[in-house]
Design an enzyme around this catalytic site. Structure first.
Site, mmCIF file in Angstrom:
data_model
loop_
_atom_site.group_PDB
_atom_site.id
_atom_site.type_symbol
_atom_site.label_atom_id
_atom_site.label_comp_id
_atom_site.label_asym_id
_atom_site.label_seq_id
_atom_site.Cartn_x
_atom_site.Cartn_y
_atom_site.Cartn_z
ATOM 1 N N ASP A 23 0.830 -1.204 0.000
ATOM 2 C CA ASP A 23 0.000 0.000 0.000
ATOM 3 C C ASP A 23 0.867 1.258 0.000
ATOM 4 O OD1 ASP A 23 -2.365 1.363 -0.068
ATOM 5 O OD2 ASP A 23 -2.792 1.172 2.066
ATOM 6 N N GLY A 24 0.350 2.306 -0.615
ATOM 7 C CA GLY A 24 1.012 3.612 -0.549
ATOM 8 C C GLY A 24 1.555 4.113 -1.880
ATOM 9 N N HIS A 40 2.550 3.481 -9.027
ATOM 10 C CA HIS A 40 2.403 2.042 -9.288
ATOM 11 C C HIS A 40 3.637 1.499 -10.011
ATOM 12 C CE1 HIS A 40 -1.530 2.081 -7.634
ATOM 13 N NE2 HIS A 40 -2.099 2.772 -8.604
ATOM 14 N N GLU A 70 -12.132 -5.199 -5.026
ATOM 15 C CA GLU A 70 -12.735 -3.876 -4.861
ATOM 16 C C GLU A 70 -12.022 -2.814 -5.707
ATOM 17 O OE1 GLU A 70 -11.908 -5.978 -2.272
ATOM 18 O OE2 GLU A 70 -13.987 -6.630 -2.013
ATOM 19 N N ARG A 74 -11.941 1.710 -8.822
ATOM 20 C CA ARG A 74 -11.110 2.928 -8.934
ATOM 21 C C ARG A 74 -11.370 3.622 -10.265
ATOM 22 N NH1 ARG A 74 -5.340 2.473 -5.876
ATOM 23 N NH2 ARG A 74 -6.217 1.712 -3.934
ATOM 24 N N LEU A 134 11.041 -20.548 -5.327
ATOM 25 C CA LEU A 134 10.152 -19.558 -4.692
ATOM 26 C C LEU A 134 8.782 -19.654 -5.352
ATOM 27 C CD1 LEU A 134 9.579 -17.009 -2.924
ATOM 28 C CD2 LEU A 134 10.364 -15.631 -4.844
ATOM 29 N N ARG A 197 -4.767 -2.722 8.800
ATOM 30 C CA ARG A 197 -5.905 -3.599 8.544
ATOM 31 C C ARG A 197 -5.530 -4.610 7.470
ATOM 32 N NH1 ARG A 197 -8.245 1.684 7.219
ATOM 33 N NH2 ARG A 197 -7.640 2.165 5.082
ATOM 34 N N ILE A 198 -6.400 -5.635 7.350
ATOM 35 C CA ILE A 198 -6.120 -6.748 6.438
ATOM 36 C C ILE A 198 -6.775 -6.518 5.076
ATOM 37 C CG2 ILE A 198 -6.573 -9.234 6.114
ATOM 38 C CD1 ILE A 198 -5.975 -9.577 9.094
HETATM 39 C C1 FPP Z 1 -2.000 0.072 -3.364
HETATM 40 O O1 FPP Z 1 -1.522 1.405 -3.285
HETATM 41 C C2 FPP Z 1 -1.438 -0.600 -4.514
HETATM 42 C C3 FPP Z 1 -2.165 -1.135 -5.556
HETATM 43 C C4 FPP Z 1 -3.639 -1.104 -5.626
HETATM 44 C C5 FPP Z 1 -1.496 -1.739 -6.711
HETATM 45 C C6 FPP Z 1 -0.311 -2.606 -6.426
HETATM 46 C C7 FPP Z 1 0.456 -2.730 -7.667
HETATM 47 C C8 FPP Z 1 1.788 -2.702 -7.767
HETATM 48 C C9 FPP Z 1 2.720 -2.677 -6.615
HETATM 49 C C10 FPP Z 1 2.359 -2.658 -9.139
HETATM 50 C C11 FPP Z 1 2.945 -3.838 -9.740
HETATM 51 C C12 FPP Z 1 2.570 -5.179 -9.251
HETATM 52 C C13 FPP Z 1 2.933 -6.313 -9.880
HETATM 53 C C14 FPP Z 1 2.610 -7.616 -9.264
HETATM 54 C C15 FPP Z 1 3.677 -6.282 -11.166
HETATM 55 P P1 FPP Z 1 -2.576 2.589 -3.374
HETATM 56 O O2 FPP Z 1 -2.727 2.960 -4.812
HETATM 57 O O3 FPP Z 1 -3.855 2.196 -2.698
HETATM 58 O O4 FPP Z 1 -1.831 3.716 -2.587
HETATM 59 P P2 FPP Z 1 -2.502 4.859 -1.704
HETATM 60 O O5 FPP Z 1 -3.103 4.178 -0.498
HETATM 61 O O6 FPP Z 1 -1.352 5.727 -1.349
HETATM 62 O O7 FPP Z 1 -3.512 5.549 -2.557
#
Ligand code: FPP
Length: 254
Positions: A23-24, A40, A70, A74, A134, A197-198
């Site tokens: 997250d983040g 991302h 969910e 977005r 892995l 949170r999970i």
């Molecule tokens: C949550 O951060 C992250 C996501 C919804 C996407 C996760 C995707 C990646 C890490 C990119 C690549 C992954 C692979 C497997 C190639 P957020 O957008 O909710 O961040 P925020 O809470 O700061 O808005």
């Protein structure tokens, strides 16, 4: 790797199975006044770093929450950018993952993805199916409640067909039908980005998992931070509902 779905009391120094909520990304980009997709992309680099870390530390399974059921809600532009990122990552990384002995699998509602992504997922799984160094599991359009509901449906179908006595539906039966049934449940769960949170990740599988949260945003993750989580894990006592004395007795050689 231990292949049962049930936890066993133990205090292994290194987790066998690591599960991460990454997250983040959005906030990382916003802090730099860049579009969320830039976060991302930076997040994808942190994924590569985390895979390297797991290979170096001998962690046998890594499950990443890449896209929740969910997340389809977005803004269209962000969903489209994430899909492009997934497709590119699959095209770019799979040969190298295969060369390094990584088995790639996807969990979640695959039918919701467009054909080119589904085809790439299937190719990646087929190409790496024989690897075992892995287990890399990517949760994509995944939800823990959906996972449990799917297991309930599968068991109900077996019962309705007369192949399963409903009275025999126990924990082991459910565990055998949820995602990642052939792997040990995660030992350690990490969530970046500051929320504790999970968020509907692996609800069944995380029952006895050690949880570790950090304020660090996912794109800023490095080996030092992952090692801090492992060090914290190594100091924990996993009791699985038993007492400390019982665990100590189990760990003392007879
Ligand atoms: C949550 O951060 C992250 C996501 C919804 C996407 C996760 C995707 C990646 C890490 C990119 C690549 C992954 C692979 C497997 C190639 P957020 O957008 O909710 O961040 P925020 O809470 O700061 O808005």
């Amino acid at each position: 790797m231990r292949m049962t779905a049930m936890p066993a009391p133990a205090r292994p120094a290194v987790p066998q199975h690591l599960a991460i909520v990454m997250d983040g990304n959005g906030r990382w980009a916003q802090q730099r006044r860049r579009p969320r997709v830039v976060g991302h992309r930076a997040g994808a680099r942190a994924v590569n770093l985390t895979i390297d870390f797991c290979l170096q530390r001998g962690i046998g399974a890594l499950t990443l929450f890449a896209f929740s059921s969910e997340n389809w809600g977005r803004p269209e532009e962000e969903v489209g950018a994430l899909m492009k990122l997934f497709l590119n990552a699959l095209e770019r990384e799979v040969d190298e993952l295969h060369r390094r002995g990584v088995r790639v699998r996807f969990i979640g509602e695959r039918e919701r993805f467009v054909d080119p992504i589904r085809a790439r997922m299937a190719t990646a799984e087929a190409q790496t199916a024989g690897n075992g160094r892995l287990h890399l599991n990517i949760a994509a359009s995944y939800g823990g409640r959906q996972d449990i509901a799917a297991a309930a449906r599968a068991l109900a179908r077996e019962a309705a067909a007369g192949r399963l006595d409903p009275e025999r539906i126990d924990q082991a039966a459910v565990a055998a039908h949820v995602a990642l049934a052939d792997l040990p449940p995660p030992d350690l769960f990490i969530r970046t980005g500051g929320d504790c949170r999970i968020s509907n990740f692996l609800l069944w599988q995380l029952a006895y998992t050690e949880l570790w949260f950090t304020e660090t945003l996912w794109p800023d993750v490095d080996a030092g931070l992952l090692q801090r989580a492992l060090d914290d894990y190594a100091g924990r006592e996993r009791r699985f509902g038993l007492t400390s004395a019982q665990i100590a007795a189990m760990e003392t050689p007879a």
